[in-house]
Design a protein around this motif. Sequence first.
Motif, PDB file in Angstrom:
ATOM      1  N   PHE A  67      54.968  47.919  41.434  1.00  0.00           N
ATOM      2  CA  PHE A  67      53.775  47.410  40.770  1.00  0.00           C
ATOM      3  C   PHE A  67      52.664  47.185  41.791  1.00  0.00           C
ATOM      4  N   THR A  68      51.447  47.456  41.376  1.00  0.00           N
ATOM      5  CA  THR A  68      50.298  47.262  42.241  1.00  0.00           C
ATOM      6  C   THR A  68      49.084  46.954  41.374  1.00  0.00           C
ATOM      7  N   THR A  69      47.900  46.979  41.982  1.00  0.00           N
ATOM      8  CA  THR A  69      46.670  46.742  41.230  1.00  0.00           C
ATOM      9  C   THR A  69      45.726  47.919  41.421  1.00  0.00           C
ATOM     10  N   SER A  70      44.697  47.968  40.600  1.00  0.00           N
ATOM     11  CA  SER A  70      43.664  48.986  40.732  1.00  0.00           C
ATOM     12  C   SER A  70      42.884  48.757  42.032  1.00  0.00           C
ATOM     13  N   PRO A  71      42.120  49.754  42.484  1.00  0.00           N
ATOM     14  CA  PRO A  71      41.373  49.579  43.740  1.00  0.00           C
ATOM     15  C   PRO A  71      40.468  48.356  43.766  1.00  0.00           C
ATOM     16  N   ASP A  72      39.900  47.987  42.620  1.00  0.00           N
ATOM     17  CA  ASP A  72      39.032  46.806  42.616  1.00  0.00           C
ATOM     18  C   ASP A  72      39.773  45.517  42.278  1.00  0.00           C
ATOM     19  N   GLY A  73      41.102  45.606  42.085  1.00  0.00           N
ATOM     20  CA  GLY A  73      41.917  44.421  41.862  1.00  0.00           C
ATOM     21  C   GLY A  73      41.867  43.828  40.476  1.00  0.00           C
ATOM     22  N   THR A  74      41.238  44.497  39.529  1.00  0.00           N
ATOM     23  CA  THR A  74      41.071  43.904  38.194  1.00  0.00           C
ATOM     24  C   THR A  74      42.120  44.347  37.189  1.00  0.00           C
ATOM     25  N   GLU A  75      42.942  45.329  37.522  1.00  0.00           N
ATOM     26  CA  GLU A  75      43.933  45.843  36.586  1.00  0.00           C
ATOM     27  C   GLU A  75      45.321  45.855  37.222  1.00  0.00           C
ATOM     28  N   SER A  76      46.334  45.735  36.394  1.00  0.00           N
ATOM     29  CA  SER A  76      47.728  45.854  36.826  1.00  0.00           C
ATOM     30  C   SER A  76      48.214  47.270  36.545  1.00  0.00           C
ATOM     31  N   TRP A  77      48.904  47.864  37.557  1.00  0.00           N
ATOM     32  CA  TRP A  77      49.401  49.225  37.420  1.00  0.00           C
ATOM     33  C   TRP A  77      50.861  49.304  37.830  1.00  0.00           C
ATOM     34  N   GLY A 111      54.475  48.135  27.369  1.00  0.00           N
ATOM     35  CA  GLY A 111      54.242  49.154  26.362  1.00  0.00           C
ATOM     36  C   GLY A 111      55.259  50.271  26.449  1.00  0.00           C
ATOM     37  N   GLU A 112      54.815  51.505  26.153  1.00  0.00           N
ATOM     38  CA  GLU A 112      55.691  52.671  26.202  1.00  0.00           C
ATOM     39  C   GLU A 112      55.304  53.568  27.366  1.00  0.00           C
ATOM     40  N   PRO A 113      56.253  54.313  27.905  1.00  0.00           N
ATOM     41  CA  PRO A 113      55.917  55.284  28.952  1.00  0.00           C
ATOM     42  C   PRO A 113      54.885  56.288  28.446  1.00  0.00           C
ATOM     43  N   PHE A 114      53.908  56.566  29.273  1.00  0.00           N
ATOM     44  CA  PHE A 114      52.847  57.493  28.927  1.00  0.00           C
ATOM     45  C   PHE A 114      53.192  58.861  29.480  1.00  0.00           C
ATOM     46  N   GLY A 115      53.162  59.861  28.626  1.00  0.00           N
ATOM     47  CA  GLY A 115      53.523  61.215  29.025  1.00  0.00           C
ATOM     48  C   GLY A 115      52.379  61.952  29.698  1.00  0.00           C
ATOM     49  N   GLU A 116      52.114  63.183  29.256  1.00  0.00           N
ATOM     50  CA  GLU A 116      51.170  64.047  29.960  1.00  0.00           C
ATOM     51  C   GLU A 116      49.735  63.934  29.450  1.00  0.00           C
ATOM     52  N   GLY A 117      49.448  63.069  28.502  1.00  0.00           N
ATOM     53  CA  GLY A 117      48.091  62.954  27.984  1.00  0.00           C
ATOM     54  C   GLY A 117      47.131  62.311  28.970  1.00  0.00           C
ATOM     55  N   ASP A 118      45.832  62.368  28.668  1.00  0.00           N
ATOM     56  CA  ASP A 118      44.810  61.800  29.534  1.00  0.00           C
ATOM     57  C   ASP A 118      44.908  60.280  29.587  1.00  0.00           C
ATOM     58  N   GLN A 119      44.800  59.738  30.796  1.00  0.00           N
ATOM     59  CA  GLN A 119      44.650  58.303  31.010  1.00  0.00           C
ATOM     60  C   GLN A 119      43.424  58.084  31.887  1.00  0.00           C
ATOM     61  N   ARG A 120      42.739  56.958  31.660  1.00  0.00           N
ATOM     62  CA  ARG A 120      41.609  56.624  32.523  1.00  0.00           C
ATOM     63  C   ARG A 120      42.140  56.248  33.894  1.00  0.00           C
ATOM     64  N   VAL A 121      41.461  56.691  34.935  1.00  0.00           N
ATOM     65  CA  VAL A 121      41.887  56.360  36.292  1.00  0.00           C
ATOM     66  C   VAL A 121      41.737  54.853  36.507  1.00  0.00           C
ATOM     67  N   PRO A 122      42.449  54.295  37.489  1.00  0.00           N
ATOM     68  CA  PRO A 122      42.336  52.866  37.752  1.00  0.00           C
ATOM     69  C   PRO A 122      40.901  52.433  38.048  1.00  0.00           C
ATOM     70  N   SER A 123      40.580  51.205  37.640  1.00  0.00           N
ATOM     71  CA  SER A 123      39.236  50.682  37.832  1.00  0.00           C
ATOM     72  C   SER A 123      38.887  50.635  39.322  1.00  0.00           C
ATOM     73  N   GLY A 124      37.733  51.155  39.666  1.00  0.00           N
ATOM     74  CA  GLY A 124      37.307  51.179  41.054  1.00  0.00           C
ATOM     75  C   GLY A 124      37.697  52.451  41.782  1.00  0.00           C
ATOM     76  N   GLN A 125      38.423  53.345  41.091  1.00  0.00           N
ATOM     77  CA  GLN A 125      38.824  54.614  41.727  1.00  0.00           C
ATOM     78  C   GLN A 125      37.706  55.643  41.533  1.00  0.00           C
TER      79      GLN A 125
END
Length: 334
Positions: A278-288, A320-334
């Motif tokens: 587990f980590t955070t987005s580049p700007d620290g506002t999201e959990s990844w 939630g559920e594992p996300f497959g091959e669909g589009d996801q928004r990149v982490p905030s600050g990336q």
Amino acid sequence: MRSFWLGVTALTATALTAAALAGCAPTFNNPIKDVANDPYVVKDGSHYLLIESAEDGIWVTASPEKNLTDIAQGVRTKVWTAPSDGPNCRDVWAPELHHIDTRWYVYYAATTCDEDNAGHRMFVLESAGDDPLGPYTDLGKITDAADRWAIDGTRFEFQDRAYFAWSGWPGTADGQQNLYIAEMTSPTTLAGTGVLISEPTLDFERHTMPINEGPQALVTEDRVFLVYSASASWTDDYAYGLLTGAGKDLLDPSAWTKSPGPVFERTGEVFGPGHGSFTTSPDGTESWMVYHSARYSGAGWDRVMNAQRFTWKDGAPVFGEPFGEGDQRVPSGQ
């Protein structure tokens, strides 16, 4: 110390659908790395560091600046080569990279040169300085007084105490893996004998083999969420379980409560999700979260590496559920 401590309020986010993202923000697709096992990612300044075992040693990849999802395109460096003899020369598994005070520590599992699984123990490397690329000194085993089979060790701090959690056999024979915890008196030393905090007793923990392994800690002000992987790792039913620890003494088994079912499990598109970090987005506002999954149903240990955002509700993580091959928004600050 660079630890994964979460200010829950600041990191709560609303899940976004692919449709809402279309044309609005940069996106990425899973998998983010084509070959992966037990991915451990830690944020270090403006870069992410991925540590993994491969060939005959341990490697660290530094991501492009402020870029989590393109980490596989980063610079990869071998930081340690397994010795040609001794207790840690084969089957190097699940290394983790931790920054403590002014040094880096690598915790990993390995066994003897005959590749006997029963020989697996936890080991530790210590950096000479503040560079995660080393050089490193091999300090040998890190073990409790019982000195039994151990893999997947992880370190975390909670309320001014440091702990080490790992997966181990209850005796000397293969067949079941439990979770144990011990207090750390230093980054390389455990105190006493490990305390049993989880056995694989629930149905979702017992597919093919009764297994609890791969513990990872999410730490808040008043609780520790110990996410672990359950069931046989080579099956489609590998999944995340959750232990919640609270109180002043996490060495008391009664301080821990187990969720009654999996908190992250297979879908019709993603199989065997588990043992990530587990980590955070580049700007620290999201959990990844970064985790591995089977390349396809029945692929066993042929795995890829995925990333996705997770949220929080009432102070607890929601995966939630594992996300497959669909589009996801990149982490905030990336």
